[in-house]
Design a protein around this motif. Structure first.
Motif, short mmCIF file in Angstrom:
data_model
loop_
_atom_site.label_atom_id
_atom_site.label_comp_id
_atom_site.label_asym_id
_atom_site.label_seq_id
_atom_site.Cartn_x
_atom_site.Cartn_y
_atom_site.Cartn_z
N ILE A 35 56.62 -57.61 -16.76
CA ILE A 35 55.58 -58.39 -16.07
C ILE A 35 55.38 -59.75 -16.74
CG2 ILE A 35 53.15 -58.44 -15.40
CD1 ILE A 35 54.86 -56.38 -13.89
N LYS A 36 55.32 -59.74 -18.06
CA LYS A 36 55.10 -60.99 -18.79
C LYS A 36 56.23 -61.98 -18.58
CE LYS A 36 52.35 -58.88 -22.50
NZ LYS A 36 52.35 -58.43 -23.91
N LYS A 37 57.43 -61.47 -18.43
CA LYS A 37 58.59 -62.35 -18.30
C LYS A 37 59.15 -62.33 -16.86
CE LYS A 37 59.80 -62.27 -23.14
NZ LYS A 37 60.89 -62.25 -24.14
N SER A 38 58.29 -62.04 -15.92
CA SER A 38 58.75 -61.93 -14.52
C SER A 38 59.32 -63.26 -14.01
CB SER A 38 57.63 -61.45 -13.62
OG SER A 38 56.53 -62.34 -13.63
N SER A 39 58.74 -64.39 -14.43
CA SER A 39 59.26 -65.68 -13.96
C SER A 39 60.68 -65.91 -14.47
CB SER A 39 58.35 -66.82 -14.40
OG SER A 39 58.26 -66.88 -15.81
N PHE A 40 60.93 -65.49 -15.69
CA PHE A 40 62.28 -65.59 -16.28
C PHE A 40 63.27 -64.72 -15.50
CE2 PHE A 40 65.15 -63.63 -19.56
CZ PHE A 40 65.96 -64.73 -19.77
N ILE A 41 62.84 -63.50 -15.17
CA ILE A 41 63.69 -62.57 -14.40
C ILE A 41 63.95 -63.13 -13.01
CG2 ILE A 41 63.85 -60.26 -13.42
CD1 ILE A 41 62.07 -59.30 -15.77
N LEU A 42 62.89 -63.66 -12.37
CA LEU A 42 63.04 -64.17 -11.00
C LEU A 42 63.92 -65.42 -10.94
CD1 LEU A 42 59.40 -63.64 -9.67
CD2 LEU A 42 61.47 -62.39 -9.01
N ASP A 43 63.88 -66.25 -11.98
CA ASP A 43 64.76 -67.41 -12.03
C ASP A 43 66.23 -66.96 -12.10
OD1 ASP A 43 62.68 -69.18 -11.92
OD2 ASP A 43 62.64 -69.62 -14.08
N ALA A 44 66.49 -65.96 -12.94
CA ALA A 44 67.85 -65.42 -13.05
C ALA A 44 68.28 -64.80 -11.74
CB ALA A 44 67.91 -64.39 -14.19
N ASN A 45 67.35 -64.09 -11.09
CA ASN A 45 67.67 -63.44 -9.83
C ASN A 45 67.95 -64.46 -8.73
OD1 ASN A 45 66.22 -61.84 -7.15
ND2 ASN A 45 67.82 -60.81 -8.30
N ALA A 46 67.18 -65.54 -8.72
CA ALA A 46 67.40 -66.59 -7.72
C ALA A 46 68.80 -67.17 -7.85
CB ALA A 46 66.35 -67.68 -7.86
N SER A 47 69.26 -67.33 -9.08
CA SER A 47 70.61 -67.84 -9.32
C SER A 47 71.65 -66.86 -8.79
CB SER A 47 70.81 -68.07 -10.82
OG SER A 47 72.14 -68.43 -11.11
N ASP A 48 71.43 -65.57 -9.06
CA ASP A 48 72.36 -64.55 -8.56
C ASP A 48 72.39 -64.50 -7.03
OD1 ASP A 48 73.30 -63.63 -11.01
OD2 ASP A 48 71.75 -62.09 -11.20
N VAL A 49 71.20 -64.56 -6.42
CA VAL A 49 71.12 -64.48 -4.95
C VAL A 49 71.79 -65.68 -4.31
CG1 VAL A 49 69.53 -64.55 -2.99
CG2 VAL A 49 69.06 -63.01 -4.92
N THR A 50 71.58 -66.87 -4.86
CA THR A 50 72.22 -68.07 -4.31
C THR A 50 73.74 -67.94 -4.35
OG1 THR A 50 70.36 -69.48 -4.98
CG2 THR A 50 72.47 -70.57 -4.59
N ALA A 51 74.26 -67.49 -5.47
CA ALA A 51 75.71 -67.33 -5.61
C ALA A 51 76.23 -66.25 -4.65
CB ALA A 51 76.06 -66.97 -7.05
#
Length: 407
Positions: A35-51
């Motif tokens: 939860i604390k690092k959700s923004s970090f996880i979501l940024d990584a996920n956004a990169s994966d989804v875009t690719a």
């Protein structure tokens, strides 16, 4: 890659030595870190989804890959649920006194180092880490290349709170040969669990040099028997096919009793078509309902998408025969108000999960009260269905004597 296997094996004794309280504290800390690092996880996920979108990954697979605040919250809650469950390690499953007078206790222990192969589902990363930690197992993760950045972000959250214990857990790089090397790492990996489609499962079966549990392939069936409550059947069908079409517990084939087929199938097609489902079927289905006909091999298909096969059957015995021929022993459902036919159907099939008047989407560790799952076993030995904590243990015998010798 060998250095990863060597490191995990070296540190695999660390989680075995943790007390239940220590494991539970780590699970809660991991849950909070997500939860604390959700923004970090979501940024990584956004990169994966875009690719993944650029590479042409299907919309259903994009859905499996995608995270949001709600899904990360569910991952966190799953870990907290695991912390509340009893620790199976050290549990005495059975005990008895032998004729010799020795006391024998059958006791649960960790399996060792677990290798997990899975596709583009980052929530699996936290589930596996949580289950392995709770059961004192180390693990090596081999996620799909599409989710590598997200999986690494989730693992980093765990590493940040676990210290040296975290060295018993690793994510393999997205190299082409990583899966092959994992399933052949004899002496370093104690058990492999492949979570994926038929191609992955068959590859592991044909090439693994270490023990494995066959999981995942889900050609699941819904059989609507002539006494079925129509509303129940349509509601179950819609949920089982459309709520998450990309997962292995989604229905892939609808079987309908001949006596009600002319009435029920058009209604089923209407409901499904409104949700974007594409239809397949044999010559009879094609002729009666305007679908381009396919040969019978279509019934082997696991679509993992908004597609479904249709077939008319001549009663419960015919439905059971069809499932035995084309199914993968995952999850099957009968919609019926006839108790005798329901019992016949459920007793005749050896699938891991057999339902009456309920969606196959319940084949899930969380829904079964396991907190999470490490996979859904479709084989006959060791574990079947959703695999939770107890399924990730083996056992040894403790024998207590008072000087006895064998005569």
């Amino acid at each position: 890659m060998e250095d990863i296997f060597d490191r995990v094996k070296l540190y695999s004794e660390k989680p075995k030595s943790l007390s239940s309280e220590e494991k539970n504290r780590l699970l809660i800390a991991f849950a909070d870190a997500l939860i604390k690092k959700s923004s970090f996880i979501l940024d990584a996920n956004a990169s994966d989804v875009t690719a993944a979108k650029k590479s042409g990954l299907s919309s259903a697979m994009i859905d499996r890959l995608s995270l949001n605040e709600k899904r990360i919250g569910q991952m966190s809650e799953g870990l907290k649920s695991l912390a509340l469950l009893p620790d199976p390690i050290g549990e005495t499953a059975e005990e008895w006194t032998a004729e010799s007078g020795v006391l024998i206790k059958k006791t649960r222990i960790p399996i060792g180092v677990i290798g997990i192969i899975y596709e583009a589902r980052p929530n699996v990363t936290s589930d596996v880490l949580g289950i392995c930690l709770k059961t004192g197992n180390a693990c090596v993760l081999k996620g799909g290349k599409e989710a590598y950045s997200t999986n690494l972000a989730v693992l980093n959250c765990f590493s940040d709170v676990s210290g040296e214990i975290g060295k018993a857990y690793a994510l393999l790089p997205p190299q082409r040969d990583a899966t092959d090397r994992l399933i052949k790492a004899k002496g370093k990996i104690d058990l492999v669990i492949p979570r994926g489609g038929k191609g992955l499962i068959n590859y592991v079966k044909e090439n693994a040099a270490v023990p494995f549990i066959e999981t995942g392939a889900g050609v699941c069936h819904l059989y609507v028997e002539k006494s079925a409550d129509e509303k129940k059947a349509l509601d179950i069908l819609l949920n089982a096919k459309c709520s998450r079409p990309s997962v292995c517990n989604a229905v892939e084939t609808l079987l309908v009793d001949r006596d009600i087929a002319e009435k029920f199938i058009p209604k089923a097609m209407k409901v499904l078509a409104e949700n974007g489902v594409k239809f397949h079927g044999n010559a009879e289905i094609g002729a009666k309902f305007g679908i381009e006909p396919s040969d019978d091999d279509v019934y082997f298909n696991e679509y993992d998408d908004l597609e479904i096969s249709l077939k008319i059957v001549n009663g419960a015995q015919d439905a059971v025969s069809h499932i035995k021929k084309y199914g993968t022993k995952h999850s099957e459902c009968i919609c019926t108000e006839n108790n005798a036919i329901a019992e016949y159907f459920m007793n005749s099939l050896d699938s891991a999960c057999v339902y009456r008047n309920a969606s196959t989407r319940f084949t899930d560790g969380g829904c079964f009260g396991f907190g999470a799952e490490i996979g859904i076993s479709t084989q006959m030995l060791h574990a079947r269905g959703p695999m939770g904590l107890k399924e990730m243990t083996t056992y040894h015998y403790k024998i207590y004597g008072d000087g006895q010798v064998r005569k």
